[in-house]
Design a protein around this motif. Structure first.
Motif, PDB file in Angstrom:
ATOM      1  N   TYR A  83       0.836  -1.194   0.000  1.00 34.04           N
ATOM      2  CA  TYR A  83       0.000   0.000   0.000  1.00 34.04           C
ATOM      3  C   TYR A  83       0.869   1.242   0.000  1.00 34.04           C
ATOM      4  O   TYR A  83       2.037   1.218   0.388  1.00 34.04           O
ATOM      5  CB  TYR A  83      -1.007  -0.014   1.154  1.00 34.04           C
ATOM      6  N   ALA A  84       0.258   2.319  -0.484  1.00 33.29           N
ATOM      7  CA  ALA A  84       0.953   3.585  -0.631  1.00 33.29           C
ATOM      8  C   ALA A  84      -0.083   4.698  -0.672  1.00 33.29           C
ATOM      9  O   ALA A  84      -1.285   4.434  -0.766  1.00 33.29           O
ATOM     10  CB  ALA A  84       1.771   3.582  -1.924  1.00 33.29           C
ATOM     11  N   LEU A 110       4.566  13.090  -5.002  1.00 32.75           N
ATOM     12  CA  LEU A 110       5.329  12.078  -4.276  1.00 32.75           C
ATOM     13  C   LEU A 110       4.406  10.988  -3.750  1.00 32.75           C
ATOM     14  O   LEU A 110       3.341  11.277  -3.213  1.00 32.75           O
ATOM     15  CB  LEU A 110       6.068  12.740  -3.099  1.00 32.75           C
ATOM     16  N   MET A 111       4.848   9.747  -3.900  1.00 34.01           N
ATOM     17  CA  MET A 111       4.132   8.597  -3.342  1.00 34.01           C
ATOM     18  C   MET A 111       4.965   8.015  -2.214  1.00 34.01           C
ATOM     19  O   MET A 111       6.148   7.730  -2.393  1.00 34.01           O
ATOM     20  CB  MET A 111       3.922   7.524  -4.424  1.00 34.01           C
ATOM     21  N   GLY A 112       4.356   7.853  -1.056  1.00 31.67           N
ATOM     22  CA  GLY A 112       4.991   7.152   0.053  1.00 31.67           C
ATOM     23  C   GLY A 112       4.597   5.689  -0.018  1.00 31.67           C
ATOM     24  O   GLY A 112       3.425   5.351   0.163  1.00 31.67           O
ATOM     25  N   LEU A 113       5.543   4.828  -0.328  1.00 29.77           N
ATOM     26  CA  LEU A 113       5.292   3.387  -0.406  1.00 29.77           C
ATOM     27  C   LEU A 113       5.539   2.816   0.987  1.00 29.77           C
ATOM     28  O   LEU A 113       6.664   2.854   1.487  1.00 29.77           O
ATOM     29  CB  LEU A 113       6.218   2.729  -1.433  1.00 29.77           C
ATOM     30  N   CYS A 114       4.493   2.322   1.610  1.00 31.49           N
ATOM     31  CA  CYS A 114       4.582   1.913   3.015  1.00 31.49           C
ATOM     32  C   CYS A 114       4.891   0.437   3.201  1.00 31.49           C
ATOM     33  O   CYS A 114       5.623   0.085   4.115  1.00 31.49           O
ATOM     34  CB  CYS A 114       3.282   2.246   3.723  1.00 31.49           C
ATOM     35  N   GLU A 115       4.331  -0.393   2.400  1.00 27.77           N
ATOM     36  CA  GLU A 115       4.565  -1.832   2.533  1.00 27.77           C
ATOM     37  C   GLU A 115       4.503  -2.472   1.155  1.00 27.77           C
ATOM     38  O   GLU A 115       3.738  -2.055   0.293  1.00 27.77           O
ATOM     39  CB  GLU A 115       3.517  -2.512   3.429  1.00 27.77           C
ATOM     40  N   LEU A 116       5.304  -3.500   1.004  1.00 30.02           N
ATOM     41  CA  LEU A 116       5.277  -4.347  -0.185  1.00 30.02           C
ATOM     42  C   LEU A 116       5.762  -5.702   0.310  1.00 30.02           C
ATOM     43  O   LEU A 116       6.927  -5.840   0.680  1.00 30.02           O
ATOM     44  CB  LEU A 116       6.200  -3.784  -1.263  1.00 30.02           C
ATOM     45  N   ALA A 117       4.862  -6.674   0.394  1.00 28.75           N
ATOM     46  CA  ALA A 117       5.207  -7.969   0.984  1.00 28.75           C
ATOM     47  C   ALA A 117       4.569  -9.099   0.184  1.00 28.75           C
ATOM     48  O   ALA A 117       3.413  -8.998  -0.222  1.00 28.75           O
ATOM     49  CB  ALA A 117       4.735  -8.032   2.437  1.00 28.75           C
ATOM     50  N   SER A 144       8.702   8.244  -5.954  1.00 27.39           N
ATOM     51  CA  SER A 144       8.250   7.283  -4.951  1.00 27.39           C
ATOM     52  C   SER A 144       9.369   7.130  -3.930  1.00 27.39           C
ATOM     53  O   SER A 144      10.552   7.166  -4.285  1.00 27.39           O
ATOM     54  CB  SER A 144       7.944   5.926  -5.605  1.00 27.39           C
ATOM     55  N   SER A 145       8.986   6.965  -2.685  1.00 21.05           N
ATOM     56  CA  SER A 145       9.974   6.785  -1.633  1.00 21.05           C
ATOM     57  C   SER A 145       9.483   5.730  -0.662  1.00 21.05           C
ATOM     58  O   SER A 145       8.276   5.552  -0.472  1.00 21.05           O
ATOM     59  CB  SER A 145      10.221   8.107  -0.905  1.00 21.05           C
ATOM     60  N   LEU A 146      10.435   5.034  -0.046  1.00 24.71           N
ATOM     61  CA  LEU A 146      10.105   4.007   0.930  1.00 24.71           C
ATOM     62  C   LEU A 146      11.217   3.884   1.948  1.00 24.71           C
ATOM     63  O   LEU A 146      12.318   4.385   1.742  1.00 24.71           O
ATOM     64  CB  LEU A 146       9.863   2.658   0.244  1.00 24.71           C
ATOM     65  N   LEU A 147      10.902   3.216   3.040  1.00 23.50           N
ATOM     66  CA  LEU A 147      11.887   2.920   4.076  1.00 23.50           C
ATOM     67  C   LEU A 147      12.163   1.429   4.036  1.00 23.50           C
ATOM     68  O   LEU A 147      11.235   0.623   3.957  1.00 23.50           O
ATOM     69  CB  LEU A 147      11.343   3.292   5.457  1.00 23.50           C
TER      70      LEU A 147
END
Length: 189
Positions: A83-84, A110-117, A144-147
Motif C-alpha cells: 500500500y501507498a 510524491l508517493m509514500g510506499l509503506c509496505e510491499l510484501a 516514490s519513496s520508501l523505508l
C-alpha cells in the motif's frame, strides 16, 4: 496455505480508501507470512515491526487521501500486499532529511510506499514488481519513496531492480531502528 502457483496465475487487485479497512486482516496475514523473522520477535515488536504495529500503521494512514492497497491473488489465494499514498515531502522525509532530498522530489507529486510484501512461497515470481507497478499506475507519482531495513536483503534486491536509490538514513522515532530511505524518480509512461 496452498501450493504456489506461477505468476501467470496471479491477479493484482487495486483497492481504494473505502475498501482498505475490510481487507486489513488479509493484508496483516500476508505481511506476517512474508516476515517470519519479525513475527513473535520481541526486539522487532519493540521497534514497531509487528502485526499489531502494521494494523495501527495502516489504520493511521487511512486519513491520507488517495491511499491505495493492492493485493495479489495467486490461484485465488492472497499472496502479496502493498500500500501507498500520495503525500507531501515534508510529511514523508521530515524536516531534518528534507534539505538533502533532490528539489524535484520535494516539489513534484510524491508517493509514500509503506509496505510491499509477498508470502515466502510466492517470492521471486515477479509479484512484488507487479504490485509496485499497480501502485505507481493508481497513484501516478513523479517520485516514490520508501523505508527499508538495511538487513532486508530480498527487499533491497527488489528495490534496486525497480530503480530505487539510497537517499539517507531515517528513524521514525529517536530510539527506533534506523532505516534506509530509498527514492525513485518515476519515468513517465
Amino acid at each position: 496455505m496452498t501450493t504456489p502457483s506461477t505468476s501467470t496465475d496471479t491477479v493484482i487487485r487495486t483497492y481504494g480508501p473505502g475498501q482498505v479497512p475490510a481487507l486489513l486482516d488479509v493484508a496483516a496475514d500476508i505481511w506476517a507470512d512474508a516476515h517470519p523473522e519479525l513475527v513473535n520477535n520481541p526486539q522487532a515488536a519493540t521497534a514497531g515491526l509487528s502485526v499489531p504495529a502494521l494494523r495501527r500503521q495502516i489504520t493511521g494512514h487511512l486519513r491520507h487521501e488517495g491511499i491505495t492497497l493492492v493485493i495479489a491473488y495467486s490461484g485465488g489465494t492472497p499472496t502479496g500486499m502493498g500500500y501507498a499514498f500520495p503525500c507531501t515531502a515534508t510529511y514523508w522525509f521530515g524536516t531534518d532529511l528534507l534539505p538533502t532530498v533532490p528539489e524535484a522530489a520535494r516539489t513534484e507529486r510524491l508517493m509514500g510506499l509503506c509496505e510491499l510484501a509477498v508470502r515466502q512461497p510466492w517470492q521471486s515470481q515477479g509479484i512484488g514488481t507487479r504490485m509496485h507497478q499497480a501502485l505507481i499506475t493508481a497513484i501516478a507519482p513523479n517520485w516514490s519513496s520508501l523505508l527499508a531495513l538495511p538487513t532486508n536483503d530480498r527487499g533491497r534486491q527488489l528495490y534496486t531492480r525497480l530503480g530505487y536509490q539510497y537517499a539517507g538514513p531515517y528513524r521514525n522515532t529517536p530510539d527506533g531502528p534506523e532505516f534506509d530511505l530509498l527514492l525513485l524518480h518515476v519515468e513517465p509512461a
